[in-house]
Design an enzyme around this catalytic site. Structure first.
Site, PDB file in Angstrom:
ATOM      1  N   TYR A 126      -6.623  -2.928  12.805  1.00 17.81           N
ATOM      2  CA  TYR A 126      -7.422  -1.753  12.569  1.00 17.81           C
ATOM      3  C   TYR A 126      -8.905  -2.079  12.795  1.00 17.81           C
ATOM      4  CZ  TYR A 126      -3.420   0.160   9.905  1.00 17.81           C
ATOM      5  OH  TYR A 126      -2.283   0.528   9.504  1.00 17.81           O
ATOM      6  N   ASP A 160       0.730  -1.316   0.026  1.00 18.99           N
ATOM      7  CA  ASP A 160      -0.085  -0.108   0.049  1.00 18.99           C
ATOM      8  C   ASP A 160       0.881   1.255   0.164  1.00 18.99           C
ATOM      9  OD1 ASP A 160      -2.447   1.587   0.344  1.00 18.99           O
ATOM     10  OD2 ASP A 160      -2.203   1.670   2.351  1.00 18.99           O
ATOM     11  N   GLU A 165       0.841  -0.890  14.023  1.00 20.08           N
ATOM     12  CA  GLU A 165       0.226   0.033  13.300  1.00 20.08           C
ATOM     13  C   GLU A 165      -1.463  -0.333  13.865  1.00 20.08           C
ATOM     14  OE1 GLU A 165       0.054  -0.852   8.963  1.00 20.08           O
ATOM     15  OE2 GLU A 165       2.095  -1.093   8.989  1.00 20.08           O
ATOM     16  N   GLU A 188       3.558  -7.829   7.424  1.00 17.41           N
ATOM     17  CA  GLU A 188       2.289  -8.406   7.065  1.00 17.41           C
ATOM     18  C   GLU A 188       2.249  -9.555   6.074  1.00 17.41           C
ATOM     19  OE1 GLU A 188      -0.580  -5.432   6.241  1.00 17.41           O
ATOM     20  OE2 GLU A 188      -0.787  -4.770   8.342  1.00 17.41           O
TER      21      GLU A 188
HETATM   22  C1  GCB Z   1      -1.226  -2.039   6.689  1.00 17.87           C
HETATM   23  C2  GCB Z   1       0.062  -1.996   6.134  1.00 17.87           C
HETATM   24  C3  GCB Z   1       0.283  -0.778   5.704  1.00 17.87           C
HETATM   25  C4  GCB Z   1      -1.209   0.120   5.087  1.00 17.87           C
HETATM   26  C5  GCB Z   1      -2.037   0.053   6.118  1.00 17.87           C
HETATM   27  C6  GCB Z   1      -3.309   0.775   5.642  1.00 17.87           C
HETATM   28  O1  GCB Z   1      -1.663  -2.815   7.365  1.00 17.87           O
HETATM   29  O2  GCB Z   1       1.136  -2.492   6.901  1.00 17.87           O
HETATM   30  O3  GCB Z   1       1.129  -0.791   4.741  1.00 17.87           O
HETATM   31  O4  GCB Z   1      -0.862   1.283   4.407  1.00 17.87           O
HETATM   32  O5  GCB Z   1      -2.363  -1.059   6.614  1.00 17.87           O
HETATM   33  O6  GCB Z   1      -3.411   2.138   5.849  1.00 17.87           O
HETATM   34  O7  GCB Z   1      -4.213  -0.175   5.293  1.00 17.87           O
END
Ligand code: GCB
Length: 598
Positions: free
Chosen positions: A476, A162, A511, A421
């Protein structure tokens, strides 16, 4: 690979500035020997910079394949009898380099340095031509992996990570001289003798110096360790020795104290080569669920970041670097992760010099079908002979070797991440990664090692967590899962952390974040607004504070950044606490309050 420097016996010249540049969309340049003369129809291109955003239009931005860089340089007259080296701090993702018409080096991997000894090809006082063909293609055998799809309109690059596939010469290029017998590598392993938390500590520096060249066998190595005032605090003889420093000034979070290891290679009375290696003395240890730096529990607070800026993409620039570090200081960050690739060496120097703690990540990202699907790329099996395979693992192993060699002496690096990941719940993923963990341990027995896990592998199903010293997870809840529903997200986050906590290792939330359009507001909990981002962070912090096993929080991301085009990104990823031009969102103020109390 040892970095070059100016010293009593060495010179260093940057080859930054404008180079001539020509894209090669038809891939004919090698056959047509574009290196054999001036590049026809070339334009000016700054180095360092990504080339993608410099010229308006899609052509260069979405270019797939080689681009050519060229310039001339003059070898200083005073370099007669010296060894001359041409060094690229990086070329993304691979490059072939010619000096005049001679190919001098090929390098695979977009984020680590490489060099060529060009002594026999150049003449002091005279000009010569440097040409580099830089290839941005990501394939199943590159790190990171990707796919080039042929279409009627030309090749198209697909990838499973991403961030935008910026390419080019992102970091400085150097012309360096060394004596013909020279220090070719230095390894320092710092430690302490006794209790690191005592009032007065004795530090140790275990150093190894490698010397190459015709007089290497006959030459002696002697070293002096100097403190900030230039006072000698220890000295040693020989290529390998352990120095002791009474009442050492430790390197630590917020205190980037480093000693100078002044190395001399001598032959009789003559100093054949001299080189200065910075040394920060500190210890790192994982004990139970604690992450200890100098024997004291360290709680990581900061960000996953990106090298990403307007116009120059991933090009290094000191102004932005210092500005970013000042912003990190303002917000109270004590650490960051080099998500998702090794950063410029200037960035690492700054972290060393200012006591900023770094999780240093290899460029292995995008090895996960579920993550790829979110980004709109569908692949059946990530690990297979036709996709990420043993050949990919070779490239990956080389990327680990090169990063560890580059950053092994850095006190700021307290933890290696060998991938971000990847799929990690299948037997194939375990087969792929087990040897890489073994390699990493063998290369660096002194630092903790790990990888970053994503939600598709849970505490119960992940097959790789057992190989790491810490558990790094990206989660997330409230964004990709339980989207917009923070009460449900809170329960799910709490439940999952409880499962990881039972594994007895430190947990780092590497994250967590929510896409947020700066200036978008809502009183009703709407996703993408500044209010949602702050509520989301507040919820996470409430849960984090319930878990003593949690040893760190890195918000995703420091700033908004560019990604590939797709339906889940509006002009890039917007999870920054700051906009791409470093303006604070409400979240930045929230984080500052949490991390500094101000
Ligand atoms: C993740 C990734 C990261 C992405 C992020 C997202 O898990 O490690 O590279 O940018 O999520 O914002 O989706």
């Amino acid at each position: 690979m040892l970095r070059h420097q100016d010293s009593a016996t060495r010179d260093l010249r940057p080859l930054t500035g404008l180079w001539r540049f020509r894209p090669d969309p038809d891939g004919v340049g090698r056959e047509e020997r574009w290196y054999a003369g001036g590049l026809a129809g070339a334009i000016d291109m700054p180095v360092p910079a990504s080339y993608n955003d410099i010229v308006p239009g899609r052509e260069l931005r979405l270019h797939v394949g080689d681009v050519w860089y060229q310039r001339t340089a003059r070898i200083p007259r005073g370099w007669a009898d010296q060894r001359v080296v041409l060094r690229f701090d990086s070329a993304t993702h691979r490059a072939t380099v010619w000096v005049n018409e001679t190919e001098v080096v090929f390098h695979e991997g977009g984020y680590t340095p490489f060099e060529a000894d060009i002594t026999g090809l150049v003449t002091p006082g005279e000009e010569f031509r440097i040409t580099a063909a830089v290839d941005n293609r990501l394939t199943w055998e590159s790190i990171p992996p990707g796919m080039v799809v042929e279409t009627e309109h030309g090749p198209r690059q697909k990838y499973m990570h991403d961030f935008f596939n910026y390419a080019g010469l992102h970091r400085p290029v150097w012309l360096a001289s060394t004596p013909t017998t020279y220090v070719s590598d230095v390894t320092v392993v710092p430690g302490v003798d006794g209790d690191v938390t005592a009032d007065s500590v004795t530090g140790t520096v275990d150093y190894t110096v490698e010397v190459e060249g015709p007089r290497a066998d006959a030459a002696q190595v002697r070293v002096r360790l100097l403190d900030h005032s230039g006072t000698e605090v220890a000295q040693g003889e020989g290529a390998h020795c352990i120095l002791r420093i009474e009442d050492v000034h430790l390197w630590g979070p917020g205190d980037g104290y480093q000693y100078d290891l002044a190395i001399e290679v001598v032959s009789g009375d003559e100093v054949v080569d001299s080189y200065v290696q910075k040394v920060g003395v500190r210890t790192v240890e994982v004990r139970g669920h604690e992450f200890l730096i100098n024997g004291k529990p360290f709680y990581f607070q900061g960000f996953g970041m990106h090298e990403d800026h307007l116009a120059r993409g991933k090009g290094h620039d000191d102004t932005s670097m210092v500005n970013d570090f000042q912003i990190l200081d303002w917000i109270g960050a004590n650490s960051f992760r080099t998500s998702h690739y090794p950063y410029a060496e200037e960035v690492m120097d700054y972290a060393d010099a200012h006591g900023i703690v770094v999780i240093d990540e290899v460029g292995a990202v995008g090895m996960n079908g579920s993550v790829a699907a979110v980004l709109g790329v569908n692949i059946d099996k990530v690990f297979s002979p036709d996709t990420v395979s043993e050949a990919t693992r070779e490239t990956h192993a080389q990327a680990i070797r090169e990063l560890f060699a580059r950053d092994k002496n850095r006190p700021s690096v307290v933890l290696w991440s060998i991938a971000n990941e990847p799929e990690s719940h299948t037997p194939e993923s375990e087969d792929y990664f087990k040897p890489l963990f073994e390699l990493a341990r063998e290369l660096d027995p002194h630092r903790p090692i790990g990888f970053v896990n994503v939600m598709y592998s849970t505490a119960e199903t992940c097959r790789l967590a057992k190989y790491g010293d810490v558990i790094m997870i990206n989660r997330y809840y409230g964004w990709y899962a339980q989207s917009g529903d923070l009460p449900l997200a809170e329960d799910a986050l709490r439940a999952e952390l409880a499962l990881w906590a039972a594994q007895g290792k430190p947990i780092l939330m590497t994250e967590y974040g929510a896409d947020t359009v700066a200036g978008l507001h809502s009183l009703t909990g709407t996703m993408w607004t500044e209010e949602y981002q702050t509520e989301y962070l507040d919820m996470h912090h409430r849960v984090f504070d319930e878990f003593p096993e949690l040893q760190g929080e890195h918000v995703w991301n420091f700033a908004d950044f560019k990604t590939s085009l797709g339906i889940v990104r509006v002009d890039g990823n917007k999870k920054g606490a700051f906009t791409r031009d470093r303006r604070p969102k409400a979240a930045a103020h929230l984080l500052r309050r949490r991390w500094t109390g101000r």
